[in-house]
Structure formats: structure tokens, C-alpha cells
Design a protein around this motif. Structure first.
Motif, short mmCIF file in Angstrom:
data_model
loop_
_atom_site.label_atom_id
_atom_site.label_comp_id
_atom_site.label_asym_id
_atom_site.label_seq_id
_atom_site.Cartn_x
_atom_site.Cartn_y
_atom_site.Cartn_z
N PHE A 49 0.83 -1.20 0.00
CA PHE A 49 0.00 0.00 0.00
C PHE A 49 0.87 1.25 0.00
O PHE A 49 1.86 1.34 0.74
CB PHE A 49 -0.91 0.04 1.23
CG PHE A 49 -2.05 -0.94 1.16
CD1 PHE A 49 -1.96 -2.16 1.80
CD2 PHE A 49 -3.19 -0.64 0.44
CE1 PHE A 49 -3.00 -3.07 1.74
CE2 PHE A 49 -4.24 -1.54 0.36
CZ PHE A 49 -4.13 -2.75 1.01
N PHE A 71 -4.81 6.39 1.77
CA PHE A 71 -4.23 5.20 1.17
C PHE A 71 -4.70 4.95 -0.25
O PHE A 71 -5.84 5.26 -0.63
CB PHE A 71 -4.57 3.97 2.02
CG PHE A 71 -3.77 3.90 3.28
CD1 PHE A 71 -4.08 4.67 4.38
CD2 PHE A 71 -2.66 3.06 3.36
CE1 PHE A 71 -3.32 4.62 5.54
CE2 PHE A 71 -1.90 2.99 4.51
CZ PHE A 71 -2.22 3.77 5.60
N GLY A 72 -3.80 4.33 -1.04
CA GLY A 72 -4.17 3.81 -2.34
C GLY A 72 -4.85 2.47 -2.22
O GLY A 72 -4.99 1.93 -1.11
N GLN A 81 -10.68 -1.14 6.83
CA GLN A 81 -10.33 -1.72 5.54
C GLN A 81 -11.42 -2.69 5.12
O GLN A 81 -11.55 -3.77 5.72
CB GLN A 81 -8.98 -2.41 5.59
CG GLN A 81 -8.52 -2.96 4.24
CD GLN A 81 -7.18 -3.64 4.31
OE1 GLN A 81 -6.81 -4.24 5.32
NE2 GLN A 81 -6.41 -3.56 3.23
N GLY A 109 -8.14 -0.41 0.05
CA GLY A 109 -7.15 0.22 0.91
C GLY A 109 -7.78 0.67 2.21
O GLY A 109 -8.98 0.49 2.44
N LEU A 110 -6.97 1.24 3.08
CA LEU A 110 -7.47 1.69 4.38
C LEU A 110 -8.11 3.07 4.24
O LEU A 110 -7.65 3.92 3.48
CB LEU A 110 -6.31 1.79 5.39
CG LEU A 110 -5.90 0.49 6.07
CD1 LEU A 110 -5.19 -0.43 5.10
CD2 LEU A 110 -5.03 0.79 7.28
N GLU A 133 -11.98 -5.03 8.39
CA GLU A 133 -10.88 -5.10 9.34
C GLU A 133 -10.59 -3.69 9.84
O GLU A 133 -10.59 -2.73 9.05
CB GLU A 133 -9.63 -5.71 8.72
CG GLU A 133 -8.55 -6.03 9.73
CD GLU A 133 -7.63 -7.16 9.29
OE1 GLU A 133 -7.58 -7.45 8.09
OE2 GLU A 133 -6.96 -7.73 10.18
#
Lengths: 111, 115
Positions: A90, A102-103, B38, B43-44, B88
Motif C-alpha cells: 500500500f 491510502f491507495g 479496511q 485500501g485503508l 478489518e
């Protein structure tokens, strides 16, 4: 509004080959980060950048290098891929207060 | 250096029941605290954050977390969960101040909602 994109999204490669993962951002984040995510380990920082050409190591940097020649792009290179580098990678960007964006991730398999 | 402990790797909860995901941190300096979520194959995303001020922080989808300095905790709670909360959840900490631009993540808690 692309935010942070990563390419490729999936890659299968063989042990010993070099691999480069690309992160591109459109948000003008000063800081950029590369993480790997593995079951039971959460996210672990590989390398990060605090400006163009300014980078530093994270906790799991062995076997990886990075480059940032432009604000928008942050490259992660595996010089000679090993099976232990099979993971989901990531990229993230951030500015104030260490809030990071984030990606979508790159799934890398090293055979 | 900072560290984060999420003791529960998996938490199954019935739909519409309350849930608490635990997070404890360790740091010798003042900190910022975060919860990220997530969803599968994504992604997060930032869920909520504590930077300063009120120790109770809320997200737009009904989660809340309370910063407890004496117990070094930042537990995440929701009074009634939905199937869509299956994901998550990662707790993260960073040190305050210039020159501390890194987050340290916990190992994550997988929340499973049972219909």
C-alpha cells in the motif's frame, strides 16, 4: 478525483527479478509512504518520503529502495525479488497530524 | 518509539448488537490516535481520529472512540452494528510534534457481523 493510485494492481514475478511499483497522487501530499500488509502483522512501513528526493527507511526496508523525483510519484523497487516479499503493498500520502490517505493496494506474488 | 496492541484478532458480533474493539498504545510522548477501516480488497480509510480537545470522537457512520490517557487506550465502539460494518479495523498512533511523520499500526481486528 483520483487521490492516490497504484500500478500495477496485481503482479506475479519470479524470484531474482527486479520489480517496480508505482504510486501516483493528485493531492499534493508532502509525505508519501510505502507499507506492506501481511496476515498477523498489520501494516509495516517500508520507506517514506518527506519531500522530493528526500526519503528515509521504515522498519522493514531491507531489500527495498524508493525514489521520488516529483511530488506526484513515489516508486518502490525490489532489486531482486524473493518469496518473502510476496505481500500486498500500500502507498499512502499525508500532511498534517500524520493523517494518511491510502491507495487501493498492489498484490505482488513472487514465485 | 510508539507501539499499538490490538488484543482481539477477530470479533464476531450479531447484527444490531453493540461492539467494542480494543486498542492500547505505548508511548513516552504525547500522541495522535487513529482508527482506520479496511473493507475487503480495498485500501485503508480513516474512520476517526483524536488530535486534541474532547476525548470522545465520533465518525459519520455511528462509531465512536474515547481517548483514555491514564489507561493508554483508544477503544472503538458502536451501539448497534450492521452487516456493512464487516471489515478489518486498525488502530494507529503517531507522536506529536515536528519530525514525527510516521504512523505505527496495530495488527488489526477483523469484525464479522452475523445476520
Amino acid at each position: 478525483d483520483a487521490g492516490i493510485t497504484q500500478s500495477p494492481r496485481h503482479k506475479v514475478t519470479e524470484t531474482g527479478t527486479p520489480v517496480t511499483l508505482r504510486c501516483h497522487q493528485t493531492e499534493n501530499h508532502r509525505y508519501m509512504y510505502w507499507y506492506r500488509q501481511d496476515p498477523g502483522h498489520g501494516l509495516r512501513l517500508i520507506h517514506y518520503s518527506y519531500g522530493v528526493k528526500d526519503t528515509d527507511k521504515g522498519e522493514v526496508s531491507d531489500g527495498y529502495s524508493v525514489s521520488r523525483s516529483k511530488t506526484e510519484d513515489f516508486l518502490l523497487t525490489l532489486e531482486s525479488a524473493t518469496s518473502s516479499q510476496t505481500s500486498v503493498y500500500f502507498c499512502a500520502g499525508g500532511d498534517r497530524y500524520n493523517e494518511q490517505f491510502f491507495g487501493p493496494g498492489t498484490r505482488l506474488t513472487v514465485l | 518509539a510508539q507501539s499499538v496492541t490490538q488484543l482481539d484478532s477477530q470479533v464476531p458480533v450479531f447484527e444490531e448488537a453493540p461492539v467494542e474493539l480494543r486498542c492500547n498504545y505505548s508511548s513516552s510522548v504525547s500522541v495522535y490516535l487513529f482508527w482506520y477501516v479496511q473493507y475487503p480488497n480495498q485500501g485503508l480509510q480513516l474512520l476517526l481520529k483524536y488530535l486534541s480537545g474532547s476525548t470522545l470522537v465520533e465518525s459519520i457512520n455511528g462509531f465512536e472512540a474515547e481517548f483514555n490517557k491514564s489507561q493508554t487506550s483508544f477503544h472503538l465502539r458502536k451501539p448497534s452494528v450492521h452487516i456493512s460494518d464487516t471489515a478489518e479495523y486498525f488502530c494507529a498512533v503517531s507522536a506529536r510534534g515536528f519530525g514525527n511523520e510516521k504512523l505505527t499500526f496495530g495488527t488489526g481486528t477483523r469484525l464479522t457481523i452475523i445476520p
